[in-house]
Design a protein around this motif. Structure first.
Motif, short mmCIF file in Angstrom:
data_model
loop_
_atom_site.label_atom_id
_atom_site.label_comp_id
_atom_site.label_asym_id
_atom_site.label_seq_id
_atom_site.Cartn_x
_atom_site.Cartn_y
_atom_site.Cartn_z
N LEU A 1 0.81 -1.37 -0.01
CA LEU A 1 0.00 -0.02 -0.13
C LEU A 1 0.74 1.32 0.08
CD1 LEU A 1 -2.75 -1.14 2.48
CD2 LEU A 1 -2.72 -1.18 -0.13
N ASP A 2 2.19 1.30 0.08
CA ASP A 2 2.93 2.42 0.26
C ASP A 2 3.55 2.54 -1.21
OD1 ASP A 2 4.43 -0.06 0.35
OD2 ASP A 2 6.10 1.00 1.24
N LEU A 3 3.08 1.91 -2.16
CA LEU A 3 3.60 2.03 -3.56
C LEU A 3 2.66 2.53 -4.49
CD1 LEU A 3 5.90 -1.30 -3.72
CD2 LEU A 3 6.80 1.01 -3.30
N PRO A 4 2.86 3.18 -5.69
CA PRO A 4 1.92 3.31 -6.47
C PRO A 4 1.26 2.06 -7.28
CG PRO A 4 3.87 4.75 -6.78
CD PRO A 4 4.15 3.56 -5.97
N VAL A 5 0.00 2.07 -7.61
CA VAL A 5 -0.33 0.84 -8.02
C VAL A 5 0.23 0.26 -9.24
CG1 VAL A 5 -2.04 1.91 -9.65
CG2 VAL A 5 -2.65 0.05 -8.45
N CYS B 1 -7.72 -10.91 5.87
CA CYS B 1 -6.30 -10.81 5.75
C CYS B 1 -6.03 -12.09 4.81
CB CYS B 1 -5.34 -10.54 6.97
SG CYS B 1 -5.58 -8.97 7.62
N GLU B 2 -4.61 -12.51 4.55
CA GLU B 2 -4.41 -13.50 3.71
C GLU B 2 -4.60 -14.90 4.40
OE1 GLU B 2 -0.67 -12.51 6.24
OE2 GLU B 2 -2.13 -11.57 5.23
N PRO B 3 -4.73 -15.78 3.82
CA PRO B 3 -4.86 -17.18 4.25
C PRO B 3 -3.98 -17.57 5.26
CG PRO B 3 -5.29 -17.49 1.88
CD PRO B 3 -4.68 -15.89 2.09
N GLY B 4 -4.67 -18.22 6.35
CA GLY B 4 -3.67 -18.62 7.48
C GLY B 4 -3.86 -17.78 8.79
N THR B 5 -4.60 -16.59 8.50
CA THR B 5 -4.76 -15.69 9.45
C THR B 5 -5.95 -15.70 10.15
OG1 THR B 5 -5.53 -13.85 7.97
CG2 THR B 5 -3.19 -13.86 8.43
N SER C 1 -1.75 -8.92 6.54
CA SER C 1 -1.50 -8.70 7.87
C SER C 1 -0.45 -7.92 8.53
CB SER C 1 -1.86 -10.02 8.51
OG SER C 1 -0.67 -10.80 8.27
N GLY C 2 0.66 -8.08 7.66
CA GLY C 2 1.99 -7.68 8.13
C GLY C 2 2.64 -7.21 6.98
N ASP C 3 3.82 -7.89 6.49
CA ASP C 3 4.36 -7.83 5.19
C ASP C 3 3.75 -8.23 4.00
OD1 ASP C 3 7.26 -7.30 3.91
OD2 ASP C 3 7.03 -9.40 3.41
N SER C 4 3.83 -7.41 3.20
CA SER C 4 2.92 -7.82 1.77
C SER C 4 3.56 -9.17 1.22
CB SER C 4 2.72 -6.69 1.02
OG SER C 4 1.97 -5.62 1.56
N GLU C 5 5.03 -9.21 1.21
CA GLU C 5 5.61 -10.36 0.44
C GLU C 5 5.45 -11.69 1.14
OE1 GLU C 5 9.67 -9.41 -0.32
OE2 GLU C 5 9.35 -8.04 -1.77
N LEU C 6 5.31 -11.32 2.45
CA LEU C 6 5.00 -12.53 3.21
C LEU C 6 3.64 -13.05 3.23
CD1 LEU C 6 6.40 -14.56 5.11
CD2 LEU C 6 5.65 -13.02 7.06
#
Length: 260
Positions: free
Chosen positions: A13-17, A212-216, A244-249
């Motif tokens: 979310l901190d980046l342009p789309v 949030c992502e699967p597993g949360t 839920s935290g880091d987007s790559e994760l």
């Protein structure tokens, strides 16, 4: 096997789309966006991303004459935007959008018989538009308990019934399992039923509660993945979820849940 996609509106979310689209592509996923009017389509088209879905209208509704006319008009605009991005699916809801591209405009009380008839008529016309353009419109189920109170045709059962009533290849269901878990549950049987009917255009996922992502949360997405494999589902599974935290994760957790 199915293809995995990620919604660019909800991660990095901190980046342009357009940069979000690049990052999602580099991670090995297709890309989804919401209201295309809020983005620089030229910038998105310059990315290497493969776009799997975007919102298929700007304004309008399914159930009244004036709203349906506006829905159809803006759907034609969306078809041109989809052509620019090479996007094969355009997503619909039973209501209009707010300034963030999210479904709004609740109705008072349950949808009437006249509203059902009008919705089927409007969706048939949209299916015809999609077939002429080689694009599939998908009708997404929502939930009214948490995210979209009062929205008509919200349940997966309602959405599936409308798509089945139209019965044209230009209209399929966007089966959102996050919304379905809140509204109905029994996800695996819901997936089986929609698949057997041949009416799934796409599946979207996020966990409950929190979206949030699967597993949360509480949904057993590996079990859903095994069911999709057993059924031979070859469409798209898209993560429409907040990180839920880091987007790559978050992307890796999604990949892990659906990798068998």
């Amino acid at each position: 096997m199915y293809t995995l996609a990620v919604c660019a509106e909800m991660v990095f979310l901190d980046l342009p789309v357009d940069e979000r689209a690049r990052r999602i592509h580099d991670a090995g996923f297709q890309v989804e966006i919401w209201d295309w009017t809020r983005h620089d389509l030229d910038a998105l088209a310059r990315t290497p991303a493969e776009f799997s879905s975007m919102t298929g209208y700007i304004r309008g509704s399914l159930t009244d004459e004036e709203g349906a006319a506006e829905l159809l008009r803006t759907a034609e605009e969306s078809l041109r935007a989809a052509e620019q991005l090479g996007c094969p699916r355009l997503n619909l809801h039973g209501t209009g959008l707010d300034d963030k591209g999210l479904p709004v405009a609740p109705v008072t009380g349950a949808a009437t018989g006249e509203m059902w008839i009008a919705a089927r008529r409007t969706l048939t016309r949209l299916a015809e538009l999609g077939e002429s353009a080689g694009v599939t419109f998908t009708l997404e189920n929502l939930n009214t308990a948490v995210d979209h109170p009062g929205v008509p045709f919200a349940t997966a059962a309602d959405t599936l019934a409308l798509v089945q009533a139209v019965n044209r290849p230009g209209l399929r269901m966007n089966l959102d399992l996050y919304h379905a878990q809140i509204g109905e549950g029994n996800l695996i049987e819901l997936v089986r039923k929609a698949h057997v009917l041949g009416l799934i255009g796409e599946i979207q996922v996020a966990d409950v509660p929190g979206r949030c992502e699967p597993g949360t949360g509480e949904i057993n997405y590996p079990a859903v993945a095994r069911t999709l494999k057993e059924l031979g589902y070859e469409g798209t599974v898209a993560m429409e979820a907040w990180a839920s935290g880091d987007s790559e994760l978050a992307l890796e957790h999604f990949r892990s849940a659906f990798t068998l």
